[in-house]
Every structure is written in structure tokens, then in C-alpha cells.
Design a protein around this motif. Structure first.
Motif, PDB file in Angstrom:
ATOM      1  N   GLY A 181       0.802  -1.216   0.000  1.00 24.19           N
ATOM      2  CA  GLY A 181       0.000   0.000   0.000  1.00 24.19           C
ATOM      3  C   GLY A 181       0.837   1.270   0.000  1.00 24.19           C
ATOM      4  O   GLY A 181       0.333   2.367   0.229  1.00 24.19           O
ATOM      5  N   VAL A 182       2.137   1.105  -0.257  1.00 26.09           N
ATOM      6  CA  VAL A 182       3.023   2.279  -0.293  1.00 26.09           C
ATOM      7  C   VAL A 182       2.840   3.037  -1.603  1.00 26.09           C
ATOM      8  O   VAL A 182       2.996   4.246  -1.662  1.00 26.09           O
ATOM      9  CB  VAL A 182       4.505   1.815  -0.160  1.00 26.09           C
ATOM     10  CG1 VAL A 182       5.462   2.986  -0.231  1.00 26.09           C
ATOM     11  CG2 VAL A 182       4.702   1.061   1.140  1.00 26.09           C
ATOM     12  N   PHE A 183       2.504   2.303  -2.632  1.00 22.42           N
ATOM     13  CA  PHE A 183       2.441   2.864  -3.974  1.00 22.42           C
ATOM     14  C   PHE A 183       1.115   2.475  -4.636  1.00 22.42           C
ATOM     15  O   PHE A 183       0.745   1.300  -4.667  1.00 22.42           O
ATOM     16  CB  PHE A 183       3.647   2.320  -4.751  1.00 22.42           C
ATOM     17  CG  PHE A 183       3.638   2.582  -6.220  1.00 22.42           C
ATOM     18  CD1 PHE A 183       3.424   3.854  -6.714  1.00 22.42           C
ATOM     19  CD2 PHE A 183       3.876   1.549  -7.114  1.00 22.42           C
ATOM     20  CE1 PHE A 183       3.419   4.092  -8.071  1.00 22.42           C
ATOM     21  CE2 PHE A 183       3.889   1.778  -8.466  1.00 22.42           C
ATOM     22  CZ  PHE A 183       3.658   3.057  -8.949  1.00 22.42           C
ATOM     23  N   ILE A 184       0.413   3.485  -5.129  1.00 19.35           N
ATOM     24  CA  ILE A 184      -0.853   3.223  -5.841  1.00 19.35           C
ATOM     25  C   ILE A 184      -0.538   3.042  -7.323  1.00 19.35           C
ATOM     26  O   ILE A 184      -0.014   3.963  -7.959  1.00 19.35           O
ATOM     27  CB  ILE A 184      -1.845   4.390  -5.663  1.00 19.35           C
ATOM     28  CG1 ILE A 184      -2.160   4.570  -4.171  1.00 19.35           C
ATOM     29  CG2 ILE A 184      -3.122   4.136  -6.455  1.00 19.35           C
ATOM     30  CD1 ILE A 184      -3.093   5.717  -3.880  1.00 19.35           C
ATOM     31  N   PRO A 185      -0.848   1.876  -7.863  1.00 22.86           N
ATOM     32  CA  PRO A 185      -0.516   1.656  -9.279  1.00 22.86           C
ATOM     33  C   PRO A 185      -1.431   2.456 -10.206  1.00 22.86           C
ATOM     34  O   PRO A 185      -2.557   2.784  -9.825  1.00 22.86           O
ATOM     35  CB  PRO A 185      -0.738   0.157  -9.453  1.00 22.86           C
ATOM     36  CG  PRO A 185      -1.758  -0.193  -8.434  1.00 22.86           C
ATOM     37  CD  PRO A 185      -1.539   0.722  -7.269  1.00 22.86           C
ATOM     38  N   SER A 186      -0.925   2.737 -11.388  1.00 25.37           N
ATOM     39  CA  SER A 186      -1.757   3.401 -12.393  1.00 25.37           C
ATOM     40  C   SER A 186      -2.786   2.395 -12.906  1.00 25.37           C
ATOM     41  O   SER A 186      -2.690   1.191 -12.636  1.00 25.37           O
ATOM     42  CB  SER A 186      -0.887   3.874 -13.552  1.00 25.37           C
ATOM     43  OG  SER A 186      -0.410   2.746 -14.249  1.00 25.37           O
ATOM     44  N   THR A 187      -3.736   2.887 -13.657  1.00 25.87           N
ATOM     45  CA  THR A 187      -4.753   2.003 -14.238  1.00 25.87           C
ATOM     46  C   THR A 187      -4.084   0.932 -15.101  1.00 25.87           C
ATOM     47  O   THR A 187      -4.433  -0.245 -15.058  1.00 25.87           O
ATOM     48  CB  THR A 187      -5.717   2.823 -15.122  1.00 25.87           C
ATOM     49  OG1 THR A 187      -6.138   3.952 -14.368  1.00 25.87           O
ATOM     50  CG2 THR A 187      -6.916   2.012 -15.545  1.00 25.87           C
ATOM     51  N   LEU A 188      -3.064   1.372 -15.842  1.00 24.49           N
ATOM     52  CA  LEU A 188      -2.359   0.456 -16.743  1.00 24.49           C
ATOM     53  C   LEU A 188      -1.687  -0.678 -15.973  1.00 24.49           C
ATOM     54  O   LEU A 188      -1.820  -1.859 -16.328  1.00 24.49           O
ATOM     55  CB  LEU A 188      -1.301   1.264 -17.513  1.00 24.49           C
ATOM     56  CG  LEU A 188      -0.897   0.736 -18.868  1.00 24.49           C
ATOM     57  CD1 LEU A 188      -2.066   0.716 -19.821  1.00 24.49           C
ATOM     58  CD2 LEU A 188       0.244   1.581 -19.434  1.00 24.49           C
ATOM     59  N   LEU A 189      -0.991  -0.320 -14.903  1.00 24.53           N
ATOM     60  CA  LEU A 189      -0.301  -1.345 -14.108  1.00 24.53           C
ATOM     61  C   LEU A 189      -1.315  -2.249 -13.408  1.00 24.53           C
ATOM     62  O   LEU A 189      -1.120  -3.465 -13.313  1.00 24.53           O
ATOM     63  CB  LEU A 189       0.649  -0.693 -13.098  1.00 24.53           C
ATOM     64  CG  LEU A 189       1.393  -1.640 -12.171  1.00 24.53           C
ATOM     65  CD1 LEU A 189       2.193  -2.678 -12.949  1.00 24.53           C
ATOM     66  CD2 LEU A 189       2.344  -0.862 -11.251  1.00 24.53           C
ATOM     67  N   ALA A 190      -2.395  -1.640 -12.929  1.00 19.09           N
ATOM     68  CA  ALA A 190      -3.426  -2.441 -12.270  1.00 19.09           C
ATOM     69  C   ALA A 190      -3.986  -3.474 -13.249  1.00 19.09           C
ATOM     70  O   ALA A 190      -4.206  -4.636 -12.896  1.00 19.09           O
ATOM     71  CB  ALA A 190      -4.536  -1.530 -11.762  1.00 19.09           C
ATOM     72  N   LEU A 191      -4.198  -3.056 -14.495  1.00 17.22           N
ATOM     73  CA  LEU A 191      -4.692  -3.979 -15.523  1.00 17.22           C
ATOM     74  C   LEU A 191      -3.660  -5.068 -15.824  1.00 17.22           C
ATOM     75  O   LEU A 191      -4.019  -6.235 -15.999  1.00 17.22           O
ATOM     76  CB  LEU A 191      -5.042  -3.201 -16.801  1.00 17.22           C
ATOM     77  CG  LEU A 191      -6.340  -2.376 -16.735  1.00 17.22           C
ATOM     78  CD1 LEU A 191      -6.402  -1.359 -17.868  1.00 17.22           C
ATOM     79  CD2 LEU A 191      -7.563  -3.294 -16.799  1.00 17.22           C
ATOM     80  N   GLU A 192      -2.393  -4.685 -15.872  1.00 15.89           N
ATOM     81  CA  GLU A 192      -1.306  -5.662 -16.121  1.00 15.89           C
ATOM     82  C   GLU A 192      -1.281  -6.701 -14.997  1.00 15.89           C
ATOM     83  O   GLU A 192      -1.151  -7.903 -15.251  1.00 15.89           O
ATOM     84  CB  GLU A 192       0.052  -4.955 -16.157  1.00 15.89           C
ATOM     85  CG  GLU A 192       0.257  -4.021 -17.333  1.00 15.89           C
ATOM     86  CD  GLU A 192       0.901  -4.709 -18.521  1.00 15.89           C
ATOM     87  OE1 GLU A 192       0.907  -5.945 -18.538  1.00 15.89           O
ATOM     88  OE2 GLU A 192       1.353  -3.991 -19.435  1.00 15.89           O
ATOM     89  N   LEU A 193      -1.387  -6.228 -13.764  1.00 13.77           N
ATOM     90  CA  LEU A 193      -1.352  -7.135 -12.614  1.00 13.77           C
ATOM     91  C   LEU A 193      -2.568  -8.064 -12.631  1.00 13.77           C
ATOM     92  O   LEU A 193      -2.440  -9.268 -12.380  1.00 13.77           O
ATOM     93  CB  LEU A 193      -1.321  -6.335 -11.300  1.00 13.77           C
ATOM     94  CG  LEU A 193      -0.030  -5.578 -11.012  1.00 13.77           C
ATOM     95  CD1 LEU A 193      -0.205  -4.614  -9.839  1.00 13.77           C
ATOM     96  CD2 LEU A 193       1.129  -6.531 -10.721  1.00 13.77           C
TER      97      LEU A 193
END
Lengths: 230, 69
Positions: free
Chosen positions: B41-53
Motif C-alpha cells: 500500500g506504499v504505492f498506488i498503481p496506475s490504471t495500466l499497471l493495475a490492468l497488467e497485474l
């Protein structure tokens, strides 16, 4: 992302073989230079002998450098093992962080050494060496800032291993901290310059080195902090 | 960088999938550190990274992240 494919592996192996061959060629060149220097120098006296001696010395240096490089790049050494993408990413990122610890320290050490050179320049007695001396910490500050920003050769050629979203966040925070130092330092330099112009000039390398070092150390520090398992 | 409003099930989903942080990082094309910081929870991923994950874990973004009201 898929693991490194065969084509990339072959390309990397080819590049390593090429570097190893270059190192061997450097040894040969160095040996030839030193041999030639010794043979010719032994038949001369005075300045001519010194000149050939310098060539022989440079040859020895080159051969030694080549030998060290060849040892590092020798077949079977760690570097020859084909790395997977995650390993390469970790290695390159760790290497960048190491640079961002070391270069700021070098910058600050050079800055301390340059104060004597700066005094000579401000007294109007600066030699070429003094100008080089005061330029070095500024140059290193630029190197640190470039690595932090990803402008250096390594970062540009290995972008996909060294750049991801977290890197962008680390960079933004590191540069943010450096900007504060830069603004604060430049203001102090400005005030000093109003009081005594030569003091303003003398303060500028401190400001630039301080800002560059802050960027590098902050990046490396954050990288270390974020690497900790939570 | 973190935000208390963002809830994450990333670690639970990853471990349920039998993946290490490094393996997930490789699949998503990011560093292990990135996965670690998102999980913590230190870093909020971008939409793109969230989709990749999400794609790497064969789930949806909503399956990984939610609003912690």
C-alpha cells in the motif's frame, strides 16, 4: 512479459564474445606498445628516452587494463551466464542505486577539494588546473542528475529494465527534493552575491553539487526503503 | 504515495495463485520492488499497471483493488 527469447540470448552472447575479443586485442596492443617503447628507449638518452619510456608505461597500463577486462569478461564468468529478465532487471537497478550512492559522495569530496582552487580563481591567480578543479564537482553533479533522470547511456539502452512506474515515482520525489535544495541554495548564492559578488560565484558549485547529490541520494534512499518487505 | 482509501487483495490473490512477488513481477513486466510496494500500500498503481497485474493473475482490477470505505 515473456522471458528473454532465443534471439536476444544469442545477441547478448555475441556482444559478450565481442567485448572479450576487444579486451584481448587491448592486451596485445599494450604489450606491443610497451615492448616497442622499451626497445627504442634503451637505445636513446635524455628526453627521447623519457618519451619512449612514457610509451612503454602507457603500454603496460593498457595491457594491465585489458587483462583485467579480459578476466572479468572471460568465458565461464558470471557475466557469460545468460540472465533471465528479472535477474537482469534486479542487477541493473542495483547497479544504478550503487552509482547513486557513490557518485554523490565523490561529488562532495571533489567539492571540498575544489575550495582551494576556487580561492585561487577568485584571487585572480587561477591556473588551468584550478578551473578544472572547480568544474569537476559540477560535472559530477550533472552525472548524478543524469543517472537519476535516466538520461545516461545505461538507462537509455536498458530502458525496459530500468524504467517502470515505481522508478517514475522515485524520480519525481528525488528531483522534488533536489529542486528544494536548488532553490534554497540559489537564493543563498544570490544574497551572498549581492553582498560580495565573488561569494555568490563561490557558492554556486556548492548549490549545484548539493542539488545533484540530493537527487541521487534521495533516489537511492527511497529505492532502499521501498525494497524492504512490508 | 499510498492512500488509506485504497484496499488491496493483491497479496492474497498472488499467494493463492502460488506466485512469488518476483514471478508476478516478471509476468507483469515490472520490478519485484514495484509489486512489493503495491502490496504494502506504499504505492498506488496506475490504471495500466493495475490492468497488467490483473491480467497476470487472471482476474479483474476489481478483484485486486477496492475502495476501503
Amino acid at each position: 512479459m515473456a522471458a528473454m527469447d532465443d534471439r536476444e540470448m544469442r545477441k547478448e552472447a555475441r556482444a559478450r564474445r565481442k567485448k572479450f575479443a576487444s579486451a584481448l586485442a587491448t592486451i596485445v596492443l599494450g604489450a606491443m606498445m610497451s615492448g616497442f617503447g622499451f626497445v627504442m628507449g634503451s637505445q636513446r638518452t635524455g628526453d627521447a628516452a623519457t618519451g619512449w619510456g612514457v610509451l612503454a608505461g602507457a603500454g603496460i597500463g593498457l595491457a594491465l587494463g585489458g587483462a583485467i577486462l579480459a578476466w572479468i569478461l572471460r568465458p565461464g564468468a558470471n557475466g557469460w551466464r545468460i540472465e533471465t529478465e528479472p535477474l537482469k532487471r534486479d542487477r541493473l537497478q542495483a547497479q544504478r542505486v550503487r552509482q547513486l550512492w557513490i557518485f554523490p559522495i565523490v561529488t562532495l569530496a571533489l567539492l571540498v577539494l575544489s575550495t582551494i582552487d576556487m580561492q585561487a580563481i577568485l584571487a585572480g591567480e587561477g591556473s588551468f588546473r584550478d578551473f578544472i578543479g572547480v568544474s569537476l564537482p559540477v560535472l559530477y553533479a550533472w552525472i548524478v542528475a543524469s543517472i537519476t533522470m535516466g538520461w545516461d547511456h545505461q538507462s537509455r539502452t536498458n530502458k525496459r529494465f530500468l524504467e517502470d512506474e515505481l522508478t517514475g515515482v522515485l524520480r519525481a520525489r528525488a528531483i522534488g527534493a533536489a529542486f528544494v535544495v536548488l532553490m534554497f541554495g540559489a537564493t543563498i548564492a544570490f544574497v551572498l552575491g549581492l553582498w560580495r559578488p565573488e561569494m555568490g560565484i563561490a557558492a554556486l558549485p556548492f548549490v549545484l553539487a548539493g542539488a545533484g547529490a540530493t537527487a541521487g541520494i534521495r533516489f537511492a534512499w527511497l529505492d532502499r526503503e521501498f525494497g524492504k518487505d512490508g | 504515495m499510498g492512500d488509506a482509501r485504497l484496499g488491496s487483495r493483491l497479496k492474497a490473490v498472488r499467494t493463492a495463485a502460488g506466485l512469488t512477488q518476483a514471478e508476478l513481477a516478471e509476468r507483469a513486466g515490472v520490478s519485484r520492488k514495484t509489486v512489493n510496494t503495491v502490496e504494502n500500500g506504499v504505492f498506488i498503481p496506475s490504471t495500466l499497471l493495475a490492468l497488467e497485474l490483473a491480467r497476470a493473475l487472471d482476474t479483474t482490477v476489481e478483484g485486486l483493488f477496492f475502495l476501503a470505505d
